[in-house]
Write a protein that holds these residues in place. Structure first.
Motif, PDB file in Angstrom:
ATOM      1  N   ARG A 195      40.618  70.995   4.873  1.00  0.00           N
ATOM      2  CA  ARG A 195      41.406  70.035   5.644  1.00  0.00           C
ATOM      3  C   ARG A 195      41.248  68.640   5.049  1.00  0.00           C
ATOM      4  NH1 ARG A 195      40.080  74.014   9.194  1.00  0.00           N
ATOM      5  NH2 ARG A 195      41.696  74.594  10.716  1.00  0.00           N
ATOM      6  N   TYR A 196      42.302  67.859   5.148  1.00  0.00           N
ATOM      7  CA  TYR A 196      42.235  66.460   4.737  1.00  0.00           C
ATOM      8  C   TYR A 196      43.073  65.612   5.684  1.00  0.00           C
ATOM      9  CZ  TYR A 196      46.843  67.013   2.457  1.00  0.00           C
ATOM     10  OH  TYR A 196      48.168  67.241   2.204  1.00  0.00           O
ATOM     11  N   GLN A 197      42.759  64.346   5.745  1.00  0.00           N
ATOM     12  CA  GLN A 197      43.501  63.406   6.580  1.00  0.00           C
ATOM     13  C   GLN A 197      44.777  63.006   5.849  1.00  0.00           C
ATOM     14  OE1 GLN A 197      42.192  62.198   9.590  1.00  0.00           O
ATOM     15  NE2 GLN A 197      44.062  61.093  10.086  1.00  0.00           N
ATOM     16  N   LEU A 198      45.928  63.257   6.470  1.00  0.00           N
ATOM     17  CA  LEU A 198      47.189  62.872   5.843  1.00  0.00           C
ATOM     18  C   LEU A 198      47.324  61.362   5.900  1.00  0.00           C
ATOM     19  CD1 LEU A 198      49.866  63.739   4.550  1.00  0.00           C
ATOM     20  CD2 LEU A 198      50.844  63.833   6.855  1.00  0.00           C
ATOM     21  N   GLU A 199      47.561  60.793   4.745  1.00  0.00           N
ATOM     22  CA  GLU A 199      47.641  59.330   4.654  1.00  0.00           C
ATOM     23  C   GLU A 199      48.729  58.790   5.577  1.00  0.00           C
ATOM     24  OE1 GLU A 199      50.059  59.034   0.494  1.00  0.00           O
ATOM     25  OE2 GLU A 199      48.098  59.970   0.430  1.00  0.00           O
ATOM     26  N   ASN A 200      48.453  57.631   6.151  1.00  0.00           N
ATOM     27  CA  ASN A 200      49.363  56.929   7.057  1.00  0.00           C
ATOM     28  C   ASN A 200      49.693  57.747   8.304  1.00  0.00           C
ATOM     29  OD1 ASN A 200      49.627  54.759   5.148  1.00  0.00           O
ATOM     30  ND2 ASN A 200      51.086  56.025   4.005  1.00  0.00           N
ATOM     31  N   SER A 201      48.735  58.569   8.750  1.00  0.00           N
ATOM     32  CA  SER A 201      48.944  59.353   9.972  1.00  0.00           C
ATOM     33  C   SER A 201      47.598  59.662  10.605  1.00  0.00           C
ATOM     34  CB  SER A 201      49.686  60.658   9.664  1.00  0.00           C
ATOM     35  OG  SER A 201      48.788  61.654   9.205  1.00  0.00           O
ATOM     36  N   ASP A 202      47.663  60.240  11.806  1.00  0.00           N
ATOM     37  CA  ASP A 202      46.448  60.700  12.476  1.00  0.00           C
ATOM     38  C   ASP A 202      46.250  62.198  12.284  1.00  0.00           C
ATOM     39  OD1 ASP A 202      45.972  58.145  13.508  1.00  0.00           O
ATOM     40  OD2 ASP A 202      47.282  58.520  15.246  1.00  0.00           O
ATOM     41  N   TRP A 203      47.023  62.814  11.434  1.00  0.00           N
ATOM     42  CA  TRP A 203      47.025  64.277  11.315  1.00  0.00           C
ATOM     43  C   TRP A 203      45.982  64.763  10.317  1.00  0.00           C
ATOM     44  CZ3 TRP A 203      53.035  64.303  10.609  1.00  0.00           C
ATOM     45  CH2 TRP A 203      53.638  64.096  11.860  1.00  0.00           C
ATOM     46  N   GLN A 204      45.246  65.779  10.734  1.00  0.00           N
ATOM     47  CA  GLN A 204      44.382  66.543   9.841  1.00  0.00           C
ATOM     48  C   GLN A 204      45.208  67.723   9.323  1.00  0.00           C
ATOM     49  OE1 GLN A 204      40.963  66.688   8.805  1.00  0.00           O
ATOM     50  NE2 GLN A 204      40.815  64.532   9.376  1.00  0.00           N
ATOM     51  N   ILE A 205      45.344  67.812   8.006  1.00  0.00           N
ATOM     52  CA  ILE A 205      46.178  68.845   7.415  1.00  0.00           C
ATOM     53  C   ILE A 205      45.320  70.031   6.995  1.00  0.00           C
ATOM     54  CG2 ILE A 205      47.750  69.395   5.521  1.00  0.00           C
ATOM     55  CD1 ILE A 205      48.903  67.559   7.685  1.00  0.00           C
ATOM     56  N   CYS A 206      45.685  71.207   7.503  1.00  0.00           N
ATOM     57  CA  CYS A 206      44.995  72.461   7.181  1.00  0.00           C
ATOM     58  C   CYS A 206      45.669  73.106   5.974  1.00  0.00           C
ATOM     59  CB  CYS A 206      45.045  73.398   8.384  1.00  0.00           C
ATOM     60  SG  CYS A 206      44.639  75.119   8.008  1.00  0.00           S
ATOM     61  N   ASN A 207      44.859  73.576   5.044  1.00  0.00           N
ATOM     62  CA  ASN A 207      45.372  74.250   3.851  1.00  0.00           C
ATOM     63  C   ASN A 207      44.571  75.517   3.592  1.00  0.00           C
ATOM     64  OD1 ASN A 207      47.288  72.132   2.306  1.00  0.00           O
ATOM     65  ND2 ASN A 207      45.607  71.049   3.275  1.00  0.00           N
ATOM     66  N   HIS A 208      45.232  76.662   3.701  1.00  0.00           N
ATOM     67  CA  HIS A 208      44.578  77.908   3.317  1.00  0.00           C
ATOM     68  C   HIS A 208      44.471  77.978   1.794  1.00  0.00           C
ATOM     69  CE1 HIS A 208      44.006  79.807   7.208  1.00  0.00           C
ATOM     70  NE2 HIS A 208      45.159  79.290   7.576  1.00  0.00           N
ATOM     71  N   ALA A 209      43.709  78.945   1.317  1.00  0.00           N
ATOM     72  CA  ALA A 209      43.243  78.934  -0.067  1.00  0.00           C
ATOM     73  C   ALA A 209      44.350  78.933  -1.107  1.00  0.00           C
ATOM     74  CB  ALA A 209      42.321  80.134  -0.304  1.00  0.00           C
ATOM     75  N   ASP A 215      43.629  69.811  -1.478  1.00  0.00           N
ATOM     76  CA  ASP A 215      42.669  68.764  -1.108  1.00  0.00           C
ATOM     77  C   ASP A 215      43.291  67.412  -0.803  1.00  0.00           C
ATOM     78  OD1 ASP A 215      40.499  70.565  -1.523  1.00  0.00           O
ATOM     79  OD2 ASP A 215      40.739  70.262  -3.676  1.00  0.00           O
ATOM     80  N   SER A 216      44.551  67.231  -1.149  1.00  0.00           N
ATOM     81  CA  SER A 216      45.189  65.938  -0.916  1.00  0.00           C
ATOM     82  C   SER A 216      46.698  66.114  -1.040  1.00  0.00           C
ATOM     83  CB  SER A 216      44.696  64.895  -1.934  1.00  0.00           C
ATOM     84  OG  SER A 216      45.053  65.289  -3.248  1.00  0.00           O
ATOM     85  N   ALA A 271      51.144  80.182   7.359  1.00  0.00           N
ATOM     86  CA  ALA A 271      50.048  80.052   8.324  1.00  0.00           C
ATOM     87  C   ALA A 271      49.546  78.612   8.384  1.00  0.00           C
ATOM     88  CB  ALA A 271      48.902  80.995   7.954  1.00  0.00           C
ATOM     89  N   SER A 272      49.457  77.955   7.233  1.00  0.00           N
ATOM     90  CA  SER A 272      49.034  76.547   7.201  1.00  0.00           C
ATOM     91  C   SER A 272      50.050  75.663   7.906  1.00  0.00           C
ATOM     92  CB  SER A 272      48.855  76.073   5.748  1.00  0.00           C
ATOM     93  OG  SER A 272      47.888  76.838   5.071  1.00  0.00           O
ATOM     94  N   ALA A 273      51.342  75.881   7.609  1.00  0.00           N
ATOM     95  CA  ALA A 273      52.394  75.078   8.236  1.00  0.00           C
ATOM     96  C   ALA A 273      52.382  75.252   9.754  1.00  0.00           C
ATOM     97  CB  ALA A 273      53.754  75.470   7.667  1.00  0.00           C
ATOM     98  N   ARG A 274      52.218  76.480  10.209  1.00  0.00           N
ATOM     99  CA  ARG A 274      52.184  76.731  11.663  1.00  0.00           C
ATOM    100  C   ARG A 274      51.004  76.003  12.311  1.00  0.00           C
ATOM    101  NH1 ARG A 274      54.071  80.875  14.994  1.00  0.00           N
ATOM    102  NH2 ARG A 274      54.739  82.111  13.190  1.00  0.00           N
ATOM    103  N   GLU A 275      49.826  76.128  11.714  1.00  0.00           N
ATOM    104  CA  GLU A 275      48.646  75.482  12.291  1.00  0.00           C
ATOM    105  C   GLU A 275      48.811  73.967  12.313  1.00  0.00           C
ATOM    106  OE1 GLU A 275      43.808  75.268  11.550  1.00  0.00           O
ATOM    107  OE2 GLU A 275      44.928  77.061  10.985  1.00  0.00           O
ATOM    108  N   ASN A 276      49.363  73.412  11.240  1.00  0.00           N
ATOM    109  CA  ASN A 276      49.546  71.958  11.180  1.00  0.00           C
ATOM    110  C   ASN A 276      50.564  71.478  12.198  1.00  0.00           C
ATOM    111  OD1 ASN A 276      47.674  71.539   9.098  1.00  0.00           O
ATOM    112  ND2 ASN A 276      49.180  72.075   7.532  1.00  0.00           N
ATOM    113  N   PHE A 277      51.646  72.242  12.359  1.00  0.00           N
ATOM    114  CA  PHE A 277      52.685  71.841  13.316  1.00  0.00           C
ATOM    115  C   PHE A 277      52.156  71.917  14.751  1.00  0.00           C
ATOM    116  CE2 PHE A 277      56.538  72.159  15.819  1.00  0.00           C
ATOM    117  CZ  PHE A 277      57.391  71.269  15.187  1.00  0.00           C
TER     118      PHE A 277
END
Length: 378
Positions: A195-209, A215-216, A271-277
């Protein structure tokens, strides 16, 4: 085009997906042949052996080993569809192969773990982390790949997560790596998803392998986010080839009443997009999530705007056929007046394809590396 795949286990007709006219590439490689010859002549599995196959691009291994009723795990929807198509083409019952997506697990008690080394090393690392506890103590672990695709990091990953390794000799530029399960190994923590913090937002972005740029935020997406569509009349968007869904997230933020559809052929991407949304909007926004072959099966005239960063490779093969399929299907799925907006490396010349399909194109923005183009369905 179908090719004839001749190995000790039989003679099979195999094709790649998506299908193309004048296909010049085979649905298998020398590493598939090497592994199957080894299993036929050097280490033949018992008839009731539990076999798990990883990353079998178009089903060559699954088709050849169908008598064992293997389980094939893949992150690729196209890989699964190709496996089913090739089973049917050889008059084999499709249910003789168990198909699992990359986030599902087979039953414990694996005798043979057969690994086609994936392009993304993180996917291999995730797979070994999750499957190691399911291996029998005397399991046979064999990784196969073309020599050029087997860097030292592959060996180190196998040794770190499984145990000691030894290589075969190289044949036809392919190699096998045998790993011995070390019983007293203490596994490090599984680092995925990251997970990483999306720049200019409060969102933590989840990324599966297996998601690109884990990472960014990658530089292409960063540039695209600065030039998203602005037309307030748009209500139905598609984030095509969505990856972790960052583009769709920003469209949802910009168009609160819109419906966003996320589409990718990678199970981990969707799966990553669903979790992030869901983390960003907590059920307060409409969205659909589709693991699919581009826009195959989507209703014609059902979208106002499609945004896309097309891939220019399929596994290790480089080409524009996936992008061309995306553009063709986008033209079908868009309503009249609908917009396709894409970003690509300048040298790919996507504007030529859009001109041919849509009859128009326009540069939205560009820099030294990327160009953003839009076209409208007239």
């Amino acid at each position: 085009m179908q090719g004839i795949f001749e190995v000790p286990q039989g003679r099979f007709r195999l094709k790649r997906l998506p299908e193309r006219k004048h296909e010049s590439l085979q649905a298998w490689d020398a590493a598939d042949e090497y592994l199957l010859h080894y299993l036929a002549h050097e280490d033949t599995p018992a008839h009731d052996a539990s076999i798990v196959i990883l990353n079998d691009s178009f089903g060559a291994l699954a088709v050849a080993l169908h008598a064992y009723r293997p389980v094939a795990q893949s992150d690729s929807f196209l890989s699964q569809q190709a496996t089913l198509a090739n089973m049917r083409a050889n008059r084999l019952e499709p249910n003789r192969v168990g198909l699992l997506d990359s986030l599902s697990l087979p039953e414990a008690g694996i005798d043979y773990l057969l690994v086609k080394v994936p392009k993304t090393l993180a996917l291999l690392e995730y797979q070994l982390h999750t499957l190691r506890p399911l291996l029998k103590p005397d399991a046979n672990i064999i990784a196969a790949g073309m020599v050029k695709n087997l860097p030292a990091t592959v060996w180190k990953t196998l040794e770190r997560l499984i145990g000691p390794t030894r290589p075969s000799q190289a044949i036809k530029k392919a190699r096998l790596i045998f790993a011995q399960l070390e019983q007293n190994w203490v596994l490090p923590p599984n680092p995925y998803p990251v997970r990483y913090q999306l720049e200019n937002s409060d969102w933590q972005i989840c990324n599966h392998a297996n998601v690109f740029s884990r990472d960014s935020l990658d530089i292409g997406t960063r540039f695209l986010l600065q030039h998203l569509p602005q037309d307030s009349r748009y209500r139905d968007f598609i984030d095509l080839g969505c990856g972790n869904g960052v583009v769709g997230l920003m469209l949802a933020k910009q168009f609160p009443d819109a419906n966003i559809r996320f589409v990718d052929e990678s199970f981990m991407a969707v799966a990553s997009a669903r979790e992030n949304f869901e983390a960003a909007f907590a059920g307060q926004h409409k969205a659909e999530f589709n693991v699919a072959d581009c826009l195959s099966g989507f209703e014609p005239d059902s979208a106002d705007c499609i945004v896309c960063n097309p891939p220019f490779h399929q596994q290790y093969a480089i080409g524009d056929h996936i992008a061309w399929q995306m553009f063709q299907q986008a033209h079908q799925v868009l309503r009249k007046g609908g917009e396709l907006r894409i970003i690509g490396n300048r040298h790919l010349n996507y504007h030529l394809s859009l001109k041919k399909l849509f009859g128009n194109w326009e540069t939205v923005a560009g820099n030294a590396k990327f160009v953003i183009i839009k076209a409208f369905k007239r």
